[in-house]
Enzyme design. Sequence first.
Site, PDB file in Angstrom:
ATOM      1  N   THR A  19      14.742  39.182   3.219  1.00  0.00           N
ATOM      2  CA  THR A  19      15.988  39.322   2.465  1.00  0.00           C
ATOM      3  C   THR A  19      17.197  39.148   3.362  1.00  0.00           C
ATOM      4  OG1 THR A  19      14.964  40.780   0.868  1.00  0.00           O
ATOM      5  CG2 THR A  19      17.332  40.970   1.081  1.00  0.00           C
ATOM      6  N   SER A  65       8.442  38.243   3.241  1.00  0.00           N
ATOM      7  CA  SER A  65       7.425  38.901   4.070  1.00  0.00           C
ATOM      8  C   SER A  65       6.242  39.430   3.274  1.00  0.00           C
ATOM      9  CB  SER A  65       8.030  40.000   4.949  1.00  0.00           C
ATOM     10  OG  SER A  65       8.192  41.202   4.251  1.00  0.00           O
ATOM     11  N   THR A  98      11.730  43.284   4.778  1.00  0.00           N
ATOM     12  CA  THR A  98      11.435  44.717   4.867  1.00  0.00           C
ATOM     13  C   THR A  98      10.042  45.060   4.340  1.00  0.00           C
ATOM     14  OG1 THR A  98      12.364  45.188   2.673  1.00  0.00           O
ATOM     15  CG2 THR A  98      13.868  45.362   4.570  1.00  0.00           C
ATOM     16  N   ASP A  99       9.488  44.196   3.467  1.00  0.00           N
ATOM     17  CA  ASP A  99       8.296  44.619   2.725  1.00  0.00           C
ATOM     18  C   ASP A  99       7.057  44.830   3.591  1.00  0.00           C
ATOM     19  OD1 ASP A  99       9.659  44.806   0.380  1.00  0.00           O
ATOM     20  OD2 ASP A  99       9.012  42.865  -0.426  1.00  0.00           O
TER      21      ASP A  99
HETATM   22  C1  SIN Z   1      10.805  40.422   2.217  1.00  0.00           C
HETATM   23  O1  SIN Z   1      10.170  41.395   2.619  1.00  0.00           O
HETATM   24  O2  SIN Z   1      10.736  39.309   2.771  1.00  0.00           O
HETATM   25  C2  SIN Z   1      11.646  40.525   1.001  1.00  0.00           C
HETATM   26  C3  SIN Z   1      12.189  41.883   0.787  1.00  0.00           C
HETATM   27  C4  SIN Z   1      13.113  42.349   1.867  1.00  0.00           C
HETATM   28  O3  SIN Z   1      13.265  41.776   2.942  1.00  0.00           O
HETATM   29  O4  SIN Z   1      13.757  43.411   1.604  1.00  0.00           O
END
Ligand code: SIN
Length: 319
Positions: A19, A65, A98-99
């Site tokens: 993100t 991710s 973050t995922d």
């Molecule tokens: C991801 O994990 O690539 C999408 C969600 C995020 O980064 O918060």
Amino acid sequence: MTRMPSDSGTVVVLGTGGTIAGTAASSASHTGYQAGALTAADLLAAVPALQGQAIETESVAQLDSCDMDHATWALLAQRIAAHLARPEVRGVVITHGTDTLEETAYFLHRTVAAPKPVVLTAAMRPATALSADGPQNLFDAIALAREAGAVGVLVGFGGRVFGAADLRKVHGYRVEAFDAGDAGALAQFEDGRLRRFRGWPEEGGDAAALLALAPADWPRVEIVLSHAGATGALLDAAVAQGARGIVIAGTGNGTVHASLLAAARRAVAQGVPVWRSSRCLLGGVVVGADDTLPSAGPLTPMQARVALMLHLAGGAPPA
Ligand code: SIN
């Protein structure tokens, strides 16, 4: 891309997507966006306060991710090691989604020796959001990569610094999405200065043996959830399909439904190790006297999967 040289050394920013590199059609949108649309160079260009610093960027991947894979992990570990070996490099920053951040952070902690800081960062809001959190997180991560004496794989997010092994994602939407459970944060940024709460983690890299294997040959480890009404069917199926290890995401303090426990015992009898972790976000598993299966301790089920994979490839079990 290389920015102006600086006598404080070079920081290398490796982009993997997420993100933090996401773009949405509307600045009001926090969820409907394309993750990983921008490169690391694009992210850097959006932070004027970083102009003039010696920073290199390299795009390793442009993934959401949730699609992180072992081949990208292997490439990332190899690129980090190559940059850390360069005398002029002060530290490495990785922009990530973050995922699966807690999984990548733990994987790198165990496979890459980091005598200089390796800092992962991310964002909950896309780069196009009215109050995107990515630019400040990237700024802080680069400052952390330059911090004198810092070592190990670290995560800089939301003004706080976490150890890779302690990290867990605790919220799916809020900007304050991460926590370190009982371990707590290592430090926090206050007006650009770092306030330390405890020592840096170990340099890591104790389980690098896995990297000698092609990612397609990494031991397959599956996660099975224990829940009301659980059966052993999924665990039996995973073993029948070639899983080399199983992590159970147990209830509470890592307890396991009797039907699932019976399947776990069948797996162990066939030589497939089964570790138990907790599906609770905080607390992990406190080892008691009557333990039926080896415990993954404070690791989340997702980190325990990585730990068991590393162990099956010849690494020590986590301390
Ligand atoms: C991801 O994990 O690539 C999408 C969600 C995020 O980064 O918060």
